[in-house]
Design a protein around this motif. Structure first.
Motif, PDB file in Angstrom:
ATOM      1  N   ILE A  17      28.513  52.202 -19.554  1.00 59.26           N
ATOM      2  CA  ILE A  17      29.850  52.023 -18.973  1.00 59.26           C
ATOM      3  C   ILE A  17      29.767  51.604 -17.512  1.00 59.26           C
ATOM      4  N   LEU A  18      28.859  52.182 -16.752  1.00 60.93           N
ATOM      5  CA  LEU A  18      28.742  51.827 -15.334  1.00 60.93           C
ATOM      6  C   LEU A  18      28.406  50.354 -15.169  1.00 60.93           C
ATOM      7  N   ASP A  19      27.521  49.840 -16.001  1.00 61.40           N
ATOM      8  CA  ASP A  19      27.200  48.414 -15.949  1.00 61.40           C
ATOM      9  C   ASP A  19      28.411  47.585 -16.356  1.00 61.40           C
ATOM     10  N   LEU A  20      29.115  48.048 -17.373  1.00 61.22           N
ATOM     11  CA  LEU A  20      30.289  47.335 -17.874  1.00 61.22           C
ATOM     12  C   LEU A  20      31.370  47.217 -16.802  1.00 61.22           C
ATOM     13  N   ILE A  21      31.697  48.329 -16.137  1.00 60.37           N
ATOM     14  CA  ILE A  21      32.796  48.318 -15.165  1.00 60.37           C
ATOM     15  C   ILE A  21      32.412  47.602 -13.869  1.00 60.37           C
ATOM     16  N   SER A  22      31.123  47.339 -13.690  1.00 58.23           N
ATOM     17  CA  SER A  22      30.725  46.540 -12.531  1.00 58.23           C
ATOM     18  C   SER A  22      30.971  45.058 -12.764  1.00 58.23           C
ATOM     19  N   LYS A  23      31.233  44.680 -14.011  1.00 56.65           N
ATOM     20  CA  LYS A  23      31.407  43.278 -14.373  1.00 56.65           C
ATOM     21  C   LYS A  23      32.824  42.935 -14.832  1.00 56.65           C
ATOM     22  N   LYS A  25      28.102  43.596 -27.273  1.00 53.38           N
ATOM     23  CA  LYS A  25      27.226  43.167 -28.362  1.00 53.38           C
ATOM     24  C   LYS A  25      25.845  42.789 -27.817  1.00 53.38           C
ATOM     25  N   ASN A  26      25.823  42.170 -26.656  1.00 60.47           N
ATOM     26  CA  ASN A  26      24.549  41.799 -26.041  1.00 60.47           C
ATOM     27  C   ASN A  26      23.747  43.018 -25.600  1.00 60.47           C
ATOM     28  N   GLN A  27      24.428  44.156 -25.444  1.00 58.07           N
ATOM     29  CA  GLN A  27      23.754  45.401 -25.091  1.00 58.07           C
ATOM     30  C   GLN A  27      23.310  46.178 -26.325  1.00 58.07           C
ATOM     31  N   GLY A  28      23.492  45.570 -27.502  1.00 59.71           N
ATOM     32  CA  GLY A  28      23.071  46.220 -28.738  1.00 59.71           C
ATOM     33  C   GLY A  28      24.129  47.095 -29.370  1.00 59.71           C
ATOM     34  N   ASP A  37      35.290  38.697 -23.602  1.00 60.44           N
ATOM     35  CA  ASP A  37      34.122  38.825 -22.728  1.00 60.44           C
ATOM     36  C   ASP A  37      33.524  40.219 -22.805  1.00 60.44           C
ATOM     37  N   VAL A  38      34.376  41.232 -22.857  1.00 62.71           N
ATOM     38  CA  VAL A  38      33.895  42.616 -22.960  1.00 62.71           C
ATOM     39  C   VAL A  38      33.192  42.824 -24.292  1.00 62.71           C
ATOM     40  N   MET A  39      33.777  42.316 -25.356  1.00 65.87           N
ATOM     41  CA  MET A  39      33.170  42.454 -26.677  1.00 65.87           C
ATOM     42  C   MET A  39      31.793  41.777 -26.706  1.00 65.87           C
TER      43      MET A  39
END
Length: 346
Positions: free
Chosen positions: A234-240, A322-325, A316-318
């Motif tokens: 989540i931390l990586d996600l919310i940074s983007k 998916k790229n994170q597995g 983009d989030v989806m």
């Protein structure tokens, strides 16, 4: 003259406590991050905050336990994952506000301290802290004879995270038409185990070591699957991307937890057709003849975290997840109407 009594005569062995500390020391040190300012054995755990990293730091705290999932650990005599659950139940809450977990403390209480069992528990705590990026900076092991049955214990945890005030995720930006994305869970996590135990052990007379073909493992192994830990993802996600709201699906299932992120006047319509309901949930529902709405009001049903994003951000989030597995799914949309959450089972 009467015999002199000692603390050990009352059932408390302080030397078992010393042995426990010796056994857990290496596990604890593996969790240390750059902010840790104290070592194991002190009266208080100290953690320094890098003032250059945050403009207006806000601390976010969470505390929780594991519930009656502990009783599965007692049945199987497997204790090295239950601590991971304790960590997950806390860090998965604080990440919902966008807070990075900083440190964790645990509390283990038992009737008679078994140093090796306690070390297994703390090993799980340490593993959970490493997965969450949090330091294990303190804890307490309490020996209380007479309060717990033989072989029984309880564990609870406490986590503190940090987020810049301007980056707090509080759901206030959620509007009608936003998309709800579900991120898969690892199983029951640490919720609903009173019903789980009643169905499998009281009603259907399963044993924890029974191999269940559709689960691909023993029932005990399936029920002890550790709670998934989400903060690093989540931390990586919310940074983007802009994530407007998040909900950790814990006790109370969909009906209680998803609305917790919504501002006043906003609710949602959920469609379950995209959800990959895990086999262990299907087995429980069938064996217990549990109503589908009861399942969704008690369990996560295979979705451990729900994100609210705008329609423009959804694809983009989806793709990122998916790229994170991960295997994210769209589970619904927000709406402005009277009444609570609506769940459509197609």
């Amino acid at each position: 003259m009467s015999d002199k009594l000692t603390y050990k005569d009352s059932g408390v062995d302080i030397h078992a406590g010393y042995e426990t500390v010796r056994l857990i020391k290496d596990y604890v040190k593996k969790t240390y991050t750059k902010g840790v300012m104290s070592d194991i054995g002190g009266f208080g755990g100290m953690f320094g905050i890098d003032k250059n990293e945050y403009e207006e730091p806000v601390l976010v705290s969470g505390t929780d336990g594991v519930g009656t999932k502990l009783m599965i650990a007692f049945k199987t005599d497997v204790h090295d994952t239950i601590g991971e659950d304790a960590v997950a139940m806390c860090v998965n809450d604080v990440i919902c506000q966008g807070a990075k977990p900083l440190f964790f403390l645990d509390y283990i209480a038992t009737g008679k301290l078994d140093p090796r069992k306690a070390a297994d528990i703390v090993k799980g705590v340490a593993n959970g802290c490493i997965k969450a990026g949090a330091a294990l900076i303190g804890g307490e092991t309490a020996e209380m004879p007479g309060l717990y049955g033989e072989g029984e214990y309880d564990i609870a945890g406490f986590c503190v995270g940090i987020v810049d005030r301007k980056k707090i995720i509080d759901g206030s930006k959620i509007v009608e038409g936003d998309v709800l994305i579900g991120i898969p869970s690892s199983g029951f996590h640490s919720n609903g185990y009173s019903l789980v135990r009643k169905v499998f052990f009281d009603h259907k007379n399963y044993n924890a070591d029974d191999y269940v073909e559709e689960l691909g493992c023993t029932l005990g192994e399936a029920l002890l699957t550790p709670t998934k830990i989400y903060p690093k993802l989540i931390l990586d996600l919310i940074s983007k991307f802009e994530i407007k709201g998040m909900s950790n699906i814990t006790g109370g299932g969909f009906y209680e937890n998803i609305p917790r992120m919504f501002p006043e006047g906003i609710t949602a319509d959920i469609e379950t057709k995209n959800i990959n309901v895990l086999p262990v949930f299907k087995l429980l529902q069938r064996e217990g003849n549990v109503d589908i709405d009861e399942m969704y009001s008690t369990f996560n049903m295979g979705i451990g975290m729900v994100l609210a994003v705008s329609k423009d951000t959804k694809d983009d989030v989806m793709e990122y997840l998916k790229n994170q597995g991960e295997e994210p799914v769209v589970i619904g949309y927000t709406s402005r109407r009277e009444g609570g959450l609506k769940i459509c089972h197609n």
